[in-house]
Design an enzyme around this catalytic site. Structure first.
Site, short mmCIF file in Angstrom:
data_model
loop_
_atom_site.label_atom_id
_atom_site.label_comp_id
_atom_site.label_asym_id
_atom_site.label_seq_id
_atom_site.Cartn_x
_atom_site.Cartn_y
_atom_site.Cartn_z
N SER A 17 1.08 -1.19 0.49
CA SER A 17 0.33 0.26 -0.02
C SER A 17 0.49 1.33 -0.33
O SER A 17 2.45 0.89 1.00
CB SER A 17 -1.04 0.04 1.44
OG SER A 17 -1.23 1.27 1.48
N ASP A 79 -7.64 -2.69 -0.94
CA ASP A 79 -8.31 -2.11 -1.72
C ASP A 79 -9.87 -1.24 -1.18
O ASP A 79 -10.33 -2.33 -1.26
CB ASP A 79 -8.91 -2.12 -3.22
CG ASP A 79 -9.09 -0.88 -4.04
OD1 ASP A 79 -7.98 0.09 -4.37
OD2 ASP A 79 -9.88 -0.22 -4.86
N SER A 80 -10.18 -0.90 -0.89
CA SER A 80 -11.02 -0.06 0.08
C SER A 80 -11.95 1.26 -0.60
O SER A 80 -11.28 2.42 -1.75
CB SER A 80 -10.41 0.57 1.31
OG SER A 80 -9.65 1.30 1.74
N PHE A 162 -8.04 9.10 9.15
CA PHE A 162 -7.05 9.73 7.04
C PHE A 162 -8.31 9.25 6.83
O PHE A 162 -9.98 9.38 6.93
CB PHE A 162 -6.46 8.66 7.09
CG PHE A 162 -6.82 7.15 6.23
CD1 PHE A 162 -6.46 6.05 7.81
CD2 PHE A 162 -7.06 6.55 5.41
CE1 PHE A 162 -7.19 5.10 7.51
CE2 PHE A 162 -7.55 5.52 4.81
CZ PHE A 162 -6.91 4.78 5.86
N GLY A 163 -8.17 9.79 5.62
CA GLY A 163 -9.40 9.64 4.66
C GLY A 163 -10.44 10.22 4.78
O GLY A 163 -11.11 11.52 5.44
N ASP A 165 -12.43 9.42 7.24
CA ASP A 165 -12.76 9.46 8.81
C ASP A 165 -13.64 9.72 9.48
O ASP A 165 -14.52 9.54 10.46
CB ASP A 165 -11.36 8.41 9.60
CG ASP A 165 -11.41 7.37 9.48
OD1 ASP A 165 -11.68 6.67 8.67
OD2 ASP A 165 -10.02 7.54 10.21
N HIS A 190 -14.18 -2.00 9.06
CA HIS A 190 -14.57 -2.29 7.97
C HIS A 190 -13.36 -3.38 7.18
O HIS A 190 -13.27 -4.64 7.12
CB HIS A 190 -14.89 -1.65 6.94
CG HIS A 190 -13.49 -0.41 6.68
ND1 HIS A 190 -13.90 0.42 7.26
CD2 HIS A 190 -13.04 -0.29 5.50
CE1 HIS A 190 -12.99 1.70 7.38
NE2 HIS A 190 -12.01 0.53 5.60
P1 IMP Z 1 -7.54 3.08 -1.73
O1 IMP Z 1 -7.56 1.52 -1.32
O2 IMP Z 1 -5.75 2.76 -1.66
O3 IMP Z 1 -7.18 2.77 -3.67
O4 IMP Z 1 -7.31 4.08 -1.35
C1 IMP Z 1 -9.25 3.94 -0.54
C2 IMP Z 1 -9.67 5.02 -0.05
O5 IMP Z 1 -10.30 5.12 0.47
C3 IMP Z 1 -8.92 5.89 0.83
O6 IMP Z 1 -7.23 7.22 -0.23
C4 IMP Z 1 -10.01 6.49 1.47
O7 IMP Z 1 -9.59 8.04 1.19
C5 IMP Z 1 -10.28 6.00 1.54
N1 IMP Z 1 -10.87 5.22 2.72
C6 IMP Z 1 -10.70 3.31 3.05
N2 IMP Z 1 -10.62 2.89 4.62
C7 IMP Z 1 -10.32 4.26 4.88
C8 IMP Z 1 -10.58 3.76 6.36
O8 IMP Z 1 -10.73 3.08 7.11
N3 IMP Z 1 -10.99 5.76 6.76
C9 IMP Z 1 -11.17 6.30 6.01
N4 IMP Z 1 -11.31 6.59 4.21
C10 IMP Z 1 -11.27 5.35 4.00
#
Ligand code: IMP
Length: 205
Positions: A17, A79-80, A162-163, A165, A190
């Site tokens: 990651s 991926d999330s 982050f993100g 949250d 999750h």
């Molecule tokens: P990727 O999985 O790196 O493509 O990005 C997933 C995106 O989803 C992240 O950059 C966050 O913006 C959001 N995301 C995924 N999991 C979380 C979390 O646990 N908290 C907050 N944002 C999340």
């Protein structure tokens, strides 16, 4: 080289990651695994694997297989993203890129809140999804999915994480993810369900 007199030492596991917030969290889940961990920062020459899939599963597999092939190591990738009912499940797999390039996590939360300004409580329903893929350099890949239902808060709350949250309140809780101590969020998120299943698989490998 193993001379046959002792047990084989398992090879290191690459945690693939590039998101520093996620790396920290993934590391925590892998604490109990008797394996050395490697990170993408240990492989500066490996080019980034593009997330061209349209589902979490596709992207997790693309990343895990791509980095496993390039590194020669067993690789874990996830991926999330956040799916919001009123936005037709957007931002979904595009969560990290929502609103286009150059936005901060905070900007993206603000954009999401603006896009939901006229949305009633029912349609503020949302869910976080995490799909973890574990790939062997041979191409064999296993998938693990975790989900957490919740809703989008009226405004950003909390300083942790982050993100998205600060805007996500998980079902059964009065606080956003960003108002929860990271260790508490890690236990209910999750990512927890997906990573618990992935770790149990890796312990058997
Ligand atoms: P990727 O999985 O790196 O493509 O990005 C997933 C995106 O989803 C992240 O950059 C966050 O913006 C959001 N995301 C995924 N999991 C979380 C979390 O646990 N908290 C907050 N944002 C999340």
């Amino acid at each position: 080289m193993n001379d046959g007199s002792g047990p084989l030492t398992p090879s290191p596991l690459l945690v693939a990651s590039g998101n520093p917030g996620k790396v920290k969290v993934l590391r925590g889940y892998l604490d109990g695994l008797p394996r050395e961990l490697r990170f993408l920062t240990d492989f500066p020459d490996i080019p980034e694997v593009a997330e061209t899939g349209t589902t979490f599963e596709e992207n997790a597999v693309l990343k895990a297989r791509g980095y496993a092939q390039a590194s020669g190591l067993q690789t874990l990738a996830d991926d999330s993203g956040l799916e919001v009912e009123a936005l037709g499940q957007a931002p979904g797999v595009y969560s990290a890129r929502y609103g286009g390039p150059g936005l901060s996590d905070r900007d993206r939360c603000e954009l999401l809140l603006r896009n939901l300004a006229d949305t009633g409580d029912a349609a503020r329903q949302a869910r976080f999804v995490c799909v973890v893929a574990v790939a062997l350099p041979t191409g064999e890949t296993e998938l693990f999915r975790g989900e957490r239902m919740g809703c989008i808060a009226e405004c950003m709350k909390g300083e942790y994480g982050f993100g998205y949250d600060p805007v996500f309140t998980p079902e059964g809780h009065a606080r956003t993810y960003a108002q929860m101590e990271p260790s508490y969020k890690s236990g209910i998120s999750h990512r927890q369900a997906a990573m618990a299943a992935a770790v149990s698989f890796l312990l058997r490998k």
